[in-house]
Design an enzyme around this catalytic site. Structure first.
Site, mmCIF file in Angstrom:
data_model
loop_
_atom_site.group_PDB
_atom_site.id
_atom_site.type_symbol
_atom_site.label_atom_id
_atom_site.label_comp_id
_atom_site.label_asym_id
_atom_site.label_seq_id
_atom_site.Cartn_x
_atom_site.Cartn_y
_atom_site.Cartn_z
ATOM 1 N N CYS A 112 0.843 -1.208 0.000
ATOM 2 C CA CYS A 112 0.000 0.000 0.000
ATOM 3 C C CYS A 112 0.873 1.250 0.000
ATOM 4 O O CYS A 112 1.563 1.498 -0.969
ATOM 5 C CB CYS A 112 -0.971 -0.042 1.176
ATOM 6 S SG CYS A 112 -2.357 1.098 0.946
ATOM 7 N N HIS B 299 -3.538 -5.554 0.864
ATOM 8 C CA HIS B 299 -2.908 -5.821 2.159
ATOM 9 C C HIS B 299 -2.927 -7.304 2.532
ATOM 10 O O HIS B 299 -3.839 -7.744 3.228
ATOM 11 C CB HIS B 299 -3.669 -5.068 3.257
ATOM 12 C CG HIS B 299 -3.451 -3.600 3.257
ATOM 13 N ND1 HIS B 299 -2.415 -3.005 3.926
ATOM 14 C CD2 HIS B 299 -4.149 -2.599 2.672
ATOM 15 C CE1 HIS B 299 -2.488 -1.683 3.765
ATOM 16 N NE2 HIS B 299 -3.530 -1.418 3.008
ATOM 17 N N GLU C 206 -1.224 -8.714 4.764
ATOM 18 C CA GLU C 206 -1.088 -8.838 6.221
ATOM 19 C C GLU C 206 -2.432 -8.668 6.932
ATOM 20 O O GLU C 206 -2.548 -8.960 8.106
ATOM 21 C CB GLU C 206 -0.046 -7.838 6.746
ATOM 22 C CG GLU C 206 -0.531 -6.411 7.000
ATOM 23 C CD GLU C 206 -0.725 -5.574 5.736
ATOM 24 O OE1 GLU C 206 -0.681 -6.136 4.629
ATOM 25 O OE2 GLU C 206 -0.935 -4.345 5.870
#
Lengths: 85, 222
Positions: free
Chosen positions: B86, B194, B196
């Site tokens: 990002c 994302h 994560e």
């Protein structure tokens, strides 16, 4: 009485615009909004930014260009113009 | 296996990224943007999401010129691995480690939702846990994720099989539906989505887990 010497400064104005080949969705939204307000004939709007720099007197245009290349503009997508005032 | 996660003022996914690395078996150290050295023996550097320096000037532009980024560039120059997610992807394009740039989303809106991604290549330590063309669901959360690059760069990315992920349903106007790209040596990955945030049952999705697991396999074997 001795004159108090003020430090001389100069001003540079840097205009940063998206390159022509890069779509500008913000400019397009502004164009659309102008149409909504009844302003006819607005063919195209491009939105950029103006950065004003107060510089020590004698700063060269080359130095300002270096600032543009390194930070003020992303030359992948933006072009810039320097105006010394 | 050691990972470092860079923290800028305004980073907000740094701890999530550290947790994902840690869950995958990495020892993780956080590195402040003013630091001038990286921890010794770091295998991979994570550049997290967020709004570094308030997105002032351009997303990632000021972070890209912070002291630690000279070290990140040197690490990449030595053939080190870097994962930018990002805002981290925006920082990597601003440093020049990855080509192109990320523009305002075509629809002008900030978009925060899980989107379908297609694995574009399996030829990297980041993507070899997916199968080619596999569709996964990964959250995006960005205002400026609209990837653009010159025709030459796009042709090169395609020819060299460097498009790591494409959007299944382009949310932001990205050229070629590009969501993530690899460097020429395939060791630097930048992606807007994302992984994560999809790496634990509690996230509501675990499709990002394979990315971190494949890093584990790569570095454990090394």
């Amino acid at each position: 009485m001795p004159l108090i010497e003020t430090e001389m400064t100069m001003k540079a104005r840097v205009h940063v615009m998206l390159k022509d080949r890069v779509l500008d969705p913000q400019g397009e939204a502004v164009r659309h909004a102008l149409g909504g307000l009844g302003f006819g004939g607005v063919e195209k709007v491009r939105q950029g930014k103006v950065i004003e720099l107060d510089l020590a007197d004698g700063t060269s245009e080359d130095t300002v260009r270096d600032m543009c290349e390194k930070l003020l503009a992303n030359t992948v997508i933006e072009s810039y113009q320097i105006e010394l005032v | 296996m050691r990972a470092a996660v860079v923290v800028f003022p305004g980073s907000n996914c740094d701890r999530d990224l550290a947790v994902a690395f840690r869950d995958a078996g990495f020892a993780v150290e956080m590195v402040w943007h003013k630091d001038t050295t990286l921890p010794k023996g770091v295998d991979i550097i994570g550049i997290p999401g967020g709004f570094s320096f308030g997105d002032y000037l351009r997303c990632g532009a000021i972070a890209a010129n912070s002291p630690i980024c000279s070290e990140v560039k040197a690490h990449a120059g030595r053939g080190g691995f870097v994962l930018g997610i990002c805002n981290g992807f925006q920082v990597l394009t601003e440093t020049g480690l990855l080509p192109g740039a990320l523009l305002r989303n075509a629809g002008l809106k900030y978009i925060c939702r899980t989107v379908p991604l297609i694995a574009g290549t399996t030829d990297s330590v980041y993507t070899n846990g997916y199968s080619l063309g596999q569709e996964i669901g990964i959250p995006i959360a960005h205002h400026d994720g609209n990837y653009t690059a010159s025709e030459d760069v796009l042709a090169q990315l395609n020819a060299e099989d460097r498009i790591a992920f494409r959007y299944g349903n382009n949310p932001n106007g990205s050229t070629g539906d590009i969501a993530g790209i690899l460097s020429g040596n395939r060791r630097v990955l930048g992606m807007m989505p994302h992984p994560e945030r999809a790496a634990d049952e509690g996230h509501g999705g675990t499709d990002g887990k394979a990315l971190f697991a494949s890093l584990t396999s790569a570095f454990a074997a090394a």
